[in-house]
Design a protein around this motif. Sequence first.
Motif, PDB file in Angstrom:
ATOM      1  N   LEU A  41      14.754  61.178  51.523  1.00 53.49           N
ATOM      2  CA  LEU A  41      15.099  60.685  50.042  1.00 53.49           C
ATOM      3  C   LEU A  41      15.398  59.072  50.214  1.00 53.49           C
ATOM      4  O   LEU A  41      15.486  58.120  50.534  1.00 53.49           O
ATOM      5  N   ARG A  42      13.791  59.000  48.869  1.00 47.90           N
ATOM      6  CA  ARG A  42      13.477  56.865  49.438  1.00 47.90           C
ATOM      7  C   ARG A  42      14.434  56.643  47.846  1.00 47.90           C
ATOM      8  O   ARG A  42      15.055  55.908  48.140  1.00 47.90           O
ATOM      9  N   THR A  43      14.363  57.727  46.252  1.00 46.15           N
ATOM     10  CA  THR A  43      14.764  57.104  45.636  1.00 46.15           C
ATOM     11  C   THR A  43      15.555  57.955  44.835  1.00 46.15           C
ATOM     12  O   THR A  43      14.983  58.936  44.882  1.00 46.15           O
TER      13      THR A  43
ATOM     14  N   CYS B 252      16.669  55.459  35.495  1.00 45.10           N
ATOM     15  CA  CYS B 252      16.197  54.372  35.278  1.00 45.10           C
ATOM     16  C   CYS B 252      15.066  53.725  35.289  1.00 45.10           C
ATOM     17  O   CYS B 252      14.532  53.619  34.567  1.00 45.10           O
ATOM     18  N   HIS B 253      13.970  53.533  36.526  1.00 43.87           N
ATOM     19  CA  HIS B 253      12.945  53.237  36.299  1.00 43.87           C
ATOM     20  C   HIS B 253      12.022  53.980  35.177  1.00 43.87           C
ATOM     21  O   HIS B 253      11.518  53.483  35.203  1.00 43.87           O
ATOM     22  N   VAL B 254      11.373  55.650  35.016  1.00 46.43           N
ATOM     23  CA  VAL B 254      11.298  55.615  34.185  1.00 46.43           C
ATOM     24  C   VAL B 254      11.495  55.378  32.401  1.00 46.43           C
ATOM     25  O   VAL B 254      10.328  55.085  32.294  1.00 46.43           O
TER      26      VAL B 254
ATOM     27  N   HIS C  93      19.327  46.348  49.939  1.00 45.19           N
ATOM     28  CA  HIS C  93      17.790  46.628  50.596  1.00 45.19           C
ATOM     29  C   HIS C  93      17.240  45.252  50.562  1.00 45.19           C
ATOM     30  O   HIS C  93      15.485  45.406  51.105  1.00 45.19           O
ATOM     31  N   ASN C  94      17.442  44.575  50.078  1.00 46.05           N
ATOM     32  CA  ASN C  94      16.878  43.049  49.560  1.00 46.05           C
ATOM     33  C   ASN C  94      16.668  41.977  49.679  1.00 46.05           C
ATOM     34  O   ASN C  94      15.761  40.895  49.206  1.00 46.05           O
ATOM     35  N   ILE C  95      17.743  42.023  51.168  1.00 47.24           N
ATOM     36  CA  ILE C  95      18.510  40.481  51.204  1.00 47.24           C
ATOM     37  C   ILE C  95      17.520  40.429  52.259  1.00 47.24           C
ATOM     38  O   ILE C  95      17.006  41.323  53.396  1.00 47.24           O
TER      39      ILE C  95
ATOM     40  N   GLY D  62       0.801  43.287  38.085  1.00 51.66           N
ATOM     41  CA  GLY D  62       0.941  43.372  39.932  1.00 51.66           C
ATOM     42  C   GLY D  62       1.976  43.893  40.630  1.00 51.66           C
ATOM     43  O   GLY D  62       1.678  44.773  41.424  1.00 51.66           O
ATOM     44  N   HIS D  63       2.446  44.545  40.327  1.00 53.30           N
ATOM     45  CA  HIS D  63       3.674  45.593  40.875  1.00 53.30           C
ATOM     46  C   HIS D  63       3.556  46.889  40.705  1.00 53.30           C
ATOM     47  O   HIS D  63       3.178  47.743  41.799  1.00 53.30           O
ATOM     48  N   ALA D  64       3.029  47.905  39.201  1.00 50.21           N
ATOM     49  CA  ALA D  64       1.905  48.775  39.586  1.00 50.21           C
ATOM     50  C   ALA D  64       0.764  49.046  40.395  1.00 50.21           C
ATOM     51  O   ALA D  64       0.616  50.080  40.703  1.00 50.21           O
TER      52      ALA D  64
END
Length: 227
Positions: free
Chosen positions: A8-10, A17-19, A78-80, A168-170
């Motif tokens: 399970l990643r997300t 929320c992302h959608v 997770h982004n530290i 860029g992210h997409a």
Amino acid sequence: MNKQDMLLRTPLLVRFCHVFIVILFILTALSGLSLFFPSIKAFGLVLGTPQLVRELHPFLGGIVFILLMFMLIRLAHHNIPNRDDVRWLKHINRIIAGKEPEDIPIGKYNAGQKILFWCIMSLITVLMITGIIMWRRYFAQYFPIDILRLAIFFHSLAAIGLILLIIGHAYMAFWVKGSVKGMISGYVSRAWARKNHSKWYHDEMNKIYLEEQKTKQAQSNVQQNSQ
Ligand code: HEM
């Protein structure tokens, strides 16, 4: 592939929320562009009429901000940044060429994703603050004209920055095969996790191993008690 062989990643809530962020961000960005370039009629039609664009753009932006703050709370840990990220960035040329060094442990997100994460969060905060200052219907009358001009300047700058970053992210999301699928279904294969996020993969496998040990221990306790 069997779900048991996947990780399970997300979680569902973050996926939802992302959608919503993707849909609302596109609407907010296009409606914002139409306010800057009224001559491009197509942008103005995105929310129906130019009047509706002016009314709805700030609300849509506000919702994107709130949803991103939810992502911030859920994903910040997770982004530290850490030392391995510095090593990852030093090898960026090899990574882009697809010759990623295998000895750099990568957690749930790599250094590039972490930089992007903090840039997204900073830019949306700038957009929210400057957007409130510029919001003619409710707030703009409380600020002197110089502050208003500065707000408009930084709002435009942050908007252009964020739109470029998201493109860029997409692009990166489609470039790394399997990650969009992971964002839609929530799950990624173990092979994908091992290849792209080795440290996260080992942490997740450790968790699974410990869970299995706990279950076995509990089962053997039940058996012993029933004898
Ligand atoms: C078509 C557009 C988009 C696509 C295809 C896309 C795809 C993805 C994918 C696949 C991930 C998961 C990456 C992984 O598991 O390694 C992700 C994460 C993320 N996305 Fe998007 N996304 C899009 C638009 C957006 C927009 C508009 C925003 C915000 C304005 C955004 C913000 C985020 C954030 C904050 C994360 C978490 C990354 C982290 O914690 O480092 N995305 N996206």
